[in-house]
Design an enzyme around this catalytic site. Structure first.
Site, short mmCIF file in Angstrom:
data_model
loop_
_atom_site.label_atom_id
_atom_site.label_comp_id
_atom_site.label_asym_id
_atom_site.label_seq_id
_atom_site.Cartn_x
_atom_site.Cartn_y
_atom_site.Cartn_z
N LYS A 113 0.83 -1.20 0.00
CA LYS A 113 0.00 0.00 0.00
C LYS A 113 0.87 1.25 0.00
O LYS A 113 0.64 2.18 -0.79
CB LYS A 113 -0.90 -0.02 1.24
CG LYS A 113 -2.08 0.90 1.18
CD LYS A 113 -2.91 0.81 2.46
CE LYS A 113 -3.69 -0.49 2.54
NZ LYS A 113 -4.35 -0.67 3.85
N ARG A 132 -3.20 3.54 8.48
CA ARG A 132 -3.55 2.31 7.76
C ARG A 132 -2.44 1.29 7.79
O ARG A 132 -1.27 1.62 7.65
CB ARG A 132 -3.85 2.64 6.29
CG ARG A 132 -4.64 3.88 6.08
CD ARG A 132 -4.59 4.37 4.65
NE ARG A 132 -5.25 3.46 3.72
CZ ARG A 132 -5.24 3.65 2.41
NH1 ARG A 132 -4.58 4.68 1.88
NH2 ARG A 132 -5.85 2.80 1.62
N GLY A 161 -8.00 -7.33 4.50
CA GLY A 161 -8.88 -7.31 5.66
C GLY A 161 -8.31 -7.93 6.93
O GLY A 161 -9.01 -8.05 7.92
N MET A 182 -5.65 -6.87 8.76
CA MET A 182 -5.12 -5.95 9.76
C MET A 182 -6.00 -4.70 9.81
O MET A 182 -7.00 -4.62 9.14
CB MET A 182 -3.67 -5.63 9.44
CG MET A 182 -2.78 -6.86 9.60
SD MET A 182 -1.08 -6.56 9.17
CE MET A 182 -1.21 -6.17 7.46
N ARG A 186 -3.16 -1.77 -6.38
CA ARG A 186 -2.39 -3.02 -6.31
C ARG A 186 -2.76 -3.88 -7.51
O ARG A 186 -3.79 -3.65 -8.16
CB ARG A 186 -2.69 -3.76 -5.00
CG ARG A 186 -4.14 -4.14 -4.89
CD ARG A 186 -4.46 -4.79 -3.57
NE ARG A 186 -5.90 -4.67 -3.31
CZ ARG A 186 -6.46 -4.70 -2.13
NH1 ARG A 186 -5.73 -4.81 -1.06
NH2 ARG A 186 -7.77 -4.60 -1.99
N HIS A 244 -5.30 -45.55 -7.38
CA HIS A 244 -5.65 -46.04 -8.72
C HIS A 244 -6.77 -45.20 -9.31
O HIS A 244 -6.69 -44.72 -10.44
CB HIS A 244 -6.05 -47.51 -8.64
CG HIS A 244 -6.47 -48.09 -9.96
ND1 HIS A 244 -7.78 -48.14 -10.36
CD2 HIS A 244 -5.74 -48.59 -10.98
CE1 HIS A 244 -7.85 -48.68 -11.57
NE2 HIS A 244 -6.61 -48.96 -11.97
N SER A 272 12.72 -43.75 -21.02
CA SER A 272 11.56 -43.00 -20.56
C SER A 272 11.47 -43.22 -19.06
O SER A 272 11.32 -44.36 -18.60
CB SER A 272 10.30 -43.49 -21.27
OG SER A 272 9.19 -42.78 -20.78
N ASP A 295 6.90 -45.57 -10.50
CA ASP A 295 7.61 -46.70 -9.91
C ASP A 295 8.98 -46.28 -9.37
O ASP A 295 9.40 -46.73 -8.31
CB ASP A 295 7.78 -47.83 -10.93
CG ASP A 295 6.64 -48.82 -10.85
OD1 ASP A 295 6.32 -49.25 -9.73
OD2 ASP A 295 6.06 -49.16 -11.90
N CYS A 322 7.49 -40.34 -18.41
CA CYS A 322 6.09 -40.68 -18.66
C CYS A 322 5.33 -40.93 -17.37
O CYS A 322 4.20 -41.38 -17.38
CB CYS A 322 5.98 -41.88 -19.59
SG CYS A 322 6.66 -43.39 -18.89
N TYR A 332 11.57 -34.59 -23.87
CA TYR A 332 10.13 -34.35 -23.80
C TYR A 332 9.58 -34.80 -22.45
O TYR A 332 10.23 -35.55 -21.72
CB TYR A 332 9.40 -35.08 -24.93
CG TYR A 332 9.43 -36.58 -24.80
CD1 TYR A 332 8.47 -37.25 -24.03
CD2 TYR A 332 10.42 -37.34 -25.40
CE1 TYR A 332 8.51 -38.62 -23.87
CE2 TYR A 332 10.47 -38.72 -25.26
CZ TYR A 332 9.50 -39.35 -24.49
OH TYR A 332 9.54 -40.70 -24.33
P1 ADP Z 1 -7.65 -2.21 3.70
O1 ADP Z 1 -6.22 -2.57 3.62
O2 ADP Z 1 -8.45 -3.13 4.56
O3 ADP Z 1 -8.25 -1.96 2.35
P2 ADP Z 1 -7.31 0.62 3.99
O4 ADP Z 1 -6.16 1.07 4.77
O5 ADP Z 1 -7.14 0.65 2.53
O6 ADP Z 1 -7.73 -0.82 4.50
O7 ADP Z 1 -8.51 1.55 4.40
C1 ADP Z 1 -9.83 1.17 4.67
C2 ADP Z 1 -10.79 2.06 3.90
O8 ADP Z 1 -10.59 3.44 4.25
C3 ADP Z 1 -10.59 2.00 2.42
O9 ADP Z 1 -11.86 2.04 1.80
C4 ADP Z 1 -9.82 3.24 2.10
O10 ADP Z 1 -10.06 3.68 0.80
C5 ADP Z 1 -10.35 4.23 3.12
N1 ADP Z 1 -9.36 5.25 3.44
C6 ADP Z 1 -8.12 5.03 3.88
N2 ADP Z 1 -7.44 6.18 4.03
C7 ADP Z 1 -8.29 7.16 3.68
C8 ADP Z 1 -8.17 8.59 3.62
N3 ADP Z 1 -7.04 9.20 3.93
N4 ADP Z 1 -9.23 9.26 3.21
C9 ADP Z 1 -10.38 8.64 2.89
N5 ADP Z 1 -10.56 7.32 2.92
C10 ADP Z 1 -9.52 6.57 3.32
MG MG Z 2 -7.69 -0.81 1.09
MG MG Z 3 5.84 -48.70 -13.88
#
Ligand code: ADP
Ligand code: MG
Ligand code: MG
Length: 925
Positions: free
Chosen positions: A27, A98, A107, A109, A342, A463, A772, A777, A842, A862
């Protein structure tokens, strides 16, 4: 100089550069890059992943000591760029804090938005924005997140106040909640948090920031993150980075919103903006389903300017990253801000389409396109699947049992309990699922006509699994709750009894058995697949062949890209019809050579006919035919009823049959009288088979079709043994050719599947036209592991939470460390003794991507595998060629020795490509 721990971006500048991904996280690296290429990203800074490691190891005080000065500086800089100050009562700077590791952990962390708000600055925010509801909505979100992420309180009580207000107002939409109530909610949250956490949310933004940073660092070690990394095998990372980003607001009203988007359709790969926006919302609201979002198509007509902007961003990002991207953005009062990018996850269809299109658009080369798709993508592309439209709930209520998904895909049919029933039903045109405790060679005819196969025992290489895989037939094995009722009229799956003739659906991808028939769909192969595969074929050096036994499968194999047949087993042919079964049984039960020859004479036309069909289908491509291999008792009926029937046909007493069967019984049949030992013990068998092959070749050649037969002896372990076999083979072949008055070039060679044969590959290779590697085996014998019996303990050997001794199941992926040594040794000795020696594999491994890469590096000519795995082998072979360090252009490059092998340094080739190329052009495999 001390380690740089914070990288700032914004105000038109960005610190750090590409290559910092490990330290900035995905990120953070994305934010920095997007800023650098001039996209609208709110300013902020990234705290490195190694700082996370420092905190987790040394704690809060150490973190503050190390980072204090830098953090203060970064905040100052951010304040300057943003033109706002932290905690300012009139116009406060607000940020998000973040998480973001070097590998995507969606999702897993935490993130906190709207940090910097307190009881005073919320009023400033309200005044400046002229929107009191918005300000308190932001504060509410902050208090909730702070309570749960920093203070560790459970979520539901923190969400309760908003829920109650919505109920009172009889609305489901948070946007209907007015400012007054938002304020009240914030008051209640303050009280709730103070009471349950024992302390209030700090008013000082700097303290908020420190605590939030530490909380995000801690979320690296949260149970779900740790589990996710284990399951996804993510190792070697130090921790998460922390991204502090100035807030932009999607919840400022109806010209604001938050959205997610792919730069191409992740299902089809079509080049279009694909995603959703939720107006007047913040952060994750769009994916959390609080309200129904609008598609980007809808946004195009409602906010054309923003849409155009987003489209431009798409182009810039794709050109920069040269791949499809997954984006997060926010619109604040009709202005677009980018918050994340990403590499986007995609379906297998989309993977091919995108790779092809990116190459066509000139963003990547064709070589890169070939490297972009995965062998797993191919696998998923082919199998019919349960219609994705079927609701999950329906599936759950129909689920009867689970087992091991041995061959992916799905199949529907009525339950049959024997191979005969399967054949009868199939003749009547009824689709069947063959259910057995386990399968044996006697069942193959029934297996062949079944839609799917379900067994109670066995693993992925049993088998049933191996045979089913060869035909691309859905198969679930090891279904432990399955039992067959003693009367043979029904099966039991746990508590449920399913009668013969009732329908089941098998899901071989997930390994699940469902009641009744569930609709299936076979995804069409996308155009792009064929194009990318053609590019792959142009890159690979390894030839690919198929393991097939019938003309039908041979034709299918050619469609799948086979350049020859690497293994045509002859024993399946003996089961194909009642006549053939009878003849082979008669042959085996014969007491003297004369009776045996009579029975063999009846088999000869059948075999010849089979081989003709195969040669014809292969149109001049090489066909390796393996002479009879399994122990003879496998051909005989084991159950008394069948034995009686056989005895009646042969007009001998039932006891005679029973006695012969008993006599043929072996304690270790896999190490017993089988393979070439049969051809040596019963020379009439060799004679019949070789005659059938050569006569078939002659007949086909007469029809004007080229033939390239290769006769292969199984289970050879000694040069003298091989010499005898080769000599007898050639004698018969020459005699037949003379009779026919034709010249046909043929090869005689051997499998290398006994370790001793590998060790003596020099003297054997001198006499053989080809090797081959029969790695099934060879693996069994090298590791003293029975494929059929190791199911009980082998999983523990492979599971790293148990014994973790082996990296992979050696029957699925070649044991390169051990068995691989024998292969390398044999290749080196074989080629030294016989430079033109043609070498392939084979075993099942010929269709396993890692094993194919090994075969490439080992210098084989091959690989051969089941037709359905051919595309996988083709791609893996191309990728293996791509992975090689490309030699400098010029003559010297033609020598393989000059080339540094990728990975295994021990591999050394004796023969240059040019030398070998003359003897065996690649196209001939
Ligand atoms: P995740 O890794 O779970 O996607 P993010 O760190 O990207 O978490 O953030 C969670 C949500 O908050 C995302 O929808 C992101 O776009 C939004 N968000 C993060 N930073 C900002 C910001 N500075 N302003 C507005 N929205 C934000
Ligand atoms: Mg995000
Ligand atoms: Mg054999």
């Amino acid at each position: 100089m001390s380690l740089k721990r914070i990288y700032s971006f914004g105000g038109g500048r960005a610190e750090g550069g590409p290559g910092l991904r490990e330290r900035l996280g995905g990120k953070g690296a994305g934010l920095v890059e997007m800023t650098r290429i001039g996209l609208p990203v709110p300013p902020g800074f990234v705290i490195t992943t190694d700082t996370c490691a420092l905190y987790l190891k040394s704690g809060s005080a150490a973190l503050r000591r190390t980072l204090g000065r830098d953090l203060a500086g970064a905040v100052k800089r951010l304040e300057r760029v943003a033109g706002r100050r932290f905690g300012d009562a009139a116009d406060p700077l607000l940020v998000s804090v973040r998480s973001g590791a070097a590998r995507s952990m969606p999702g897993m962390m935490e993130t906190i938005l709207n940090l910097g708000l307190n009881d005073r600055s919320v009023l400033g925010l309200a005044a400046r924005s002229g929107n009191r509801r918005f300000a308190f909505d932001a504060y509410r979100r902050f208090l909730c997140a702070y309570g749960s992420v920093v203070l560790g309180l459970p979520r539901p009580p923190l969400e309760q106040p908003l829920e109650e207000v919505k109920q009172r107002l009889r609305t489901k939409r948070d946007t209907d909640v007015p400012a007054r109530d938002m304020e009240e909610i914030c008051r209640r949250l303050h009280a709730e948090i103070r009471e349950t956490a024992g302390r209030p949310v700090p008013q000082d933004p700097e303290r908020q920031l420190w605590e939030a940073i530490e909380a995000v660092f801690r979320s690296w070690m949260a149970e779900k993150s740790v589990t996710y990394r284990r399951v996804e095998r993510i190792t070697g990372l130090e921790g998460t980075a922390v991204n502090v980003v100035q807030m932009v607001f999607g919840n400022l009203g109806e010209t604001s919103g938050t959205g997610v988007c792919f730069t191409r359709d992740p299902n089809t790969g079509v080049r279009t903006l694909y995603g959703d926006v939720l107006m007047n919302a913040q952060g994750e609201d769009v994916v959390a389903g609080v309200r129904t979002p609008m598609t980007l198509g809808g946004m195009k007509s409602r906010m054309p300017t923003v849409y155009r902007q987003l489209d431009r961003v798409r182009g810039l990002l794709e050109r920069h990253y040269r791949d499809m991207q997954d984006l997060e953005f926010t619109i604040e009062s009709s202005r677009l801000y980018m918050l994340q990018c990403r590499t986007g996850k995609r379906s297998s269809h989309a993977a091919f389409r995108i790779a092809r299109d990116l190459a066509a658009e000139g963003l990547i080369t064709r070589r890169e396109a070939v490297a972009r798709v995965g062998t797993g993508d191919i696998e998923r592309l082919f199998y019919p699947v349960i219609d994705p439209e079927v609701p999950r709930r329906d599936l759950e209520t129909r689920r009867l049992a689970s087992g091991i998904g041995a061959v992916p895909g799905a199949a529907v049919g009525e339950v049959v309990l024997s191979a005969q029933e399967a054949e009868t039903a199939a003749r009547a045109g009824r689709p069947v699922i063959l259910v057995r405790r386990e399968t044996s060679p006697e069942d193959v005819a029934g297996m062949h006509v079944a839609q799917g196969i379900l067994t109670a025992t066995g693993g992925k290489t049993s088998h049933a699994a191996v045979v089913a895989r060869g035909w691309g037939k859905t198969c679930v094995v090891g279904c432990e709750t399955l039992s067959i009722e003693p009367d043979g009229g029904a099966i039991r799956l746990g508590e449920r009894v399913i009668r013969k003739g009732e329908r089941l659906t098998l899901d071989g991808t997930e390994g699940v058995v469902y009641e009744g028939s569930i609709p299936l769909v076979r995804p069409d192969l996308p155009e792009a697949y064929h194009e990318v595969m053609a590019w792959a074929d142009g890159l690979r050096r390894l030839g690919v062949r198929a393991n097939v036994d019938t003309p039908y499968d041979a034709r299918k194999a050619i469609e799948m890209g086979a350049q020859g047949i690497g293994l045509c087993r002859t024993e399946h042919m003996f089961f194909d019809s009642a006549d053939r079964r009878m003849a082979i049984r008669e042959m085996i039960l014969a007491d003297d050579a004369e009776t045996r020859e009579r029975a063999l004479a009846r088999l000869l036309p059948f075999q010849r006919q089979d081989f003709e069909g195969i040669f014809e289908a292969m149109r001049g491509r090489p066909v390796t035919i393996r002479l009879i291999d399994p122990p003879l008792h496998e051909f005989l009926p084991q159950d008394p009823e069948e034995q009686r029937r056989l005895a009646a046909r042969l007009r001998v007493p039932a006891e005679t049959v029973a006695r012969r069967v008993a006599m043929l019984h072996e304690t270790n049949p896999m190490l017993g009288h089988r393979g070439c030992r049969l051809s040596l013990g019963y020379p009439e068998i060799l004679e019949m088979q070789v005659r059938a092959i050569v006569e078939a070749a002659a007949a086909v050649k007469r029809r004007g079709v080229k033939v390239e037969p290769e006769i292969m002896h199984p289970l050879v372990m000694d040069p003298k043994e091989y010499a005898l076999l080769a000599e007898r083979t050639r004698t018969v072949a020459e005699r037949v050719l003379k009779e026919q008055g034709l010249r046909i070039a043929y090869r005689v060679g051997t499998m290398i599947e006994v370790p001793r044969a590998a060790l003596l590959a020099g003297p054997i290779g001198r006499l053989a036209d080809f090797f081959s590697f029969g790695t099934n085996d060879l693996t069994q014998m090298t590791m003293a592991l029975s494929r059929d019996d190791s199911g009980r303990f082998l999983p523990d050997y492979v599971d790293d939470r148990r014994l973790g001794i082996l990296k992979e199941d050696p029957f699925q992926s070649l044991d390169q460390e051990g068995v691989g040594q024998l292969i390398l040794w044999a290749i080196e000795r074989g080629r030294a003794a016989h430079p033109g020696l043609k070498i392939g594999i084979c075993g099942e491994h010929g269709g396993d991507p890692d094993s194919v890469r090994f075969c490439h590096r080992a210098g084989m000519d091959y690989v051969s595998c089941s037709p359905y795995r051919l595309p996988i082998a083709r791609l893996a072979a191309a990728q293996a060629a791509l992975a090689e360090v490309r030699p400098a252009r010029g003559r010297a490059a033609a020598s393989h020795r000059a080339r540094k092998p990728a990975g295994n340094g021990r591999i050394r080739r004796r023969v240059t490509r040019r030398q070998r190329g003359r003897r065996h052009p690649v196209a001939q495999a």
